[in-house]
Design an enzyme around this catalytic site. Sequence first.
Site, mmCIF file in Angstrom:
data_model
loop_
_atom_site.group_PDB
_atom_site.id
_atom_site.type_symbol
_atom_site.label_atom_id
_atom_site.label_comp_id
_atom_site.label_asym_id
_atom_site.label_seq_id
_atom_site.Cartn_x
_atom_site.Cartn_y
_atom_site.Cartn_z
ATOM 1 N N ARG A 16 0.831 -1.217 0.000
ATOM 2 C CA ARG A 16 0.000 0.000 0.000
ATOM 3 C C ARG A 16 0.857 1.254 0.000
ATOM 4 O O ARG A 16 0.538 2.235 -0.660
ATOM 5 C CB ARG A 16 -0.968 -0.012 1.193
ATOM 6 N N ASN A 34 -6.400 -2.696 2.514
ATOM 7 C CA ASN A 34 -6.453 -4.148 2.656
ATOM 8 C C ASN A 34 -7.904 -4.591 2.751
ATOM 9 O O ASN A 34 -8.731 -3.934 3.387
ATOM 10 C CB ASN A 34 -5.723 -4.596 3.924
#
Length: 87
Positions: A16, A34
């Site tokens: 990320r 997520n």
Amino acid sequence: MIVGHVRGKVQGVWFRRHVADAALREGVSGHARNLPDGSVEVLLAGAEGAVARVRAAVEEGPPRSRVVSVTWRPAGEMPSPQGFEVL
């Protein structure tokens, strides 16, 4: 605006942050988060060329990740994001 669903070894390996760094470099807004199934959702909004470069970074991933597949689709009707968030 597009949404990507990224599968593979993409949680807990700086994935990320990698996406956020690419988006910030290109001036692209959105988020990376997520999902409970071990995948990552990526939302991207911005100029076509900039979004294409971030998409390439998503599909490659950082060194310790392993991107198995990415499915992209139009984001549909939703407000344009401001900035990029890691959720």
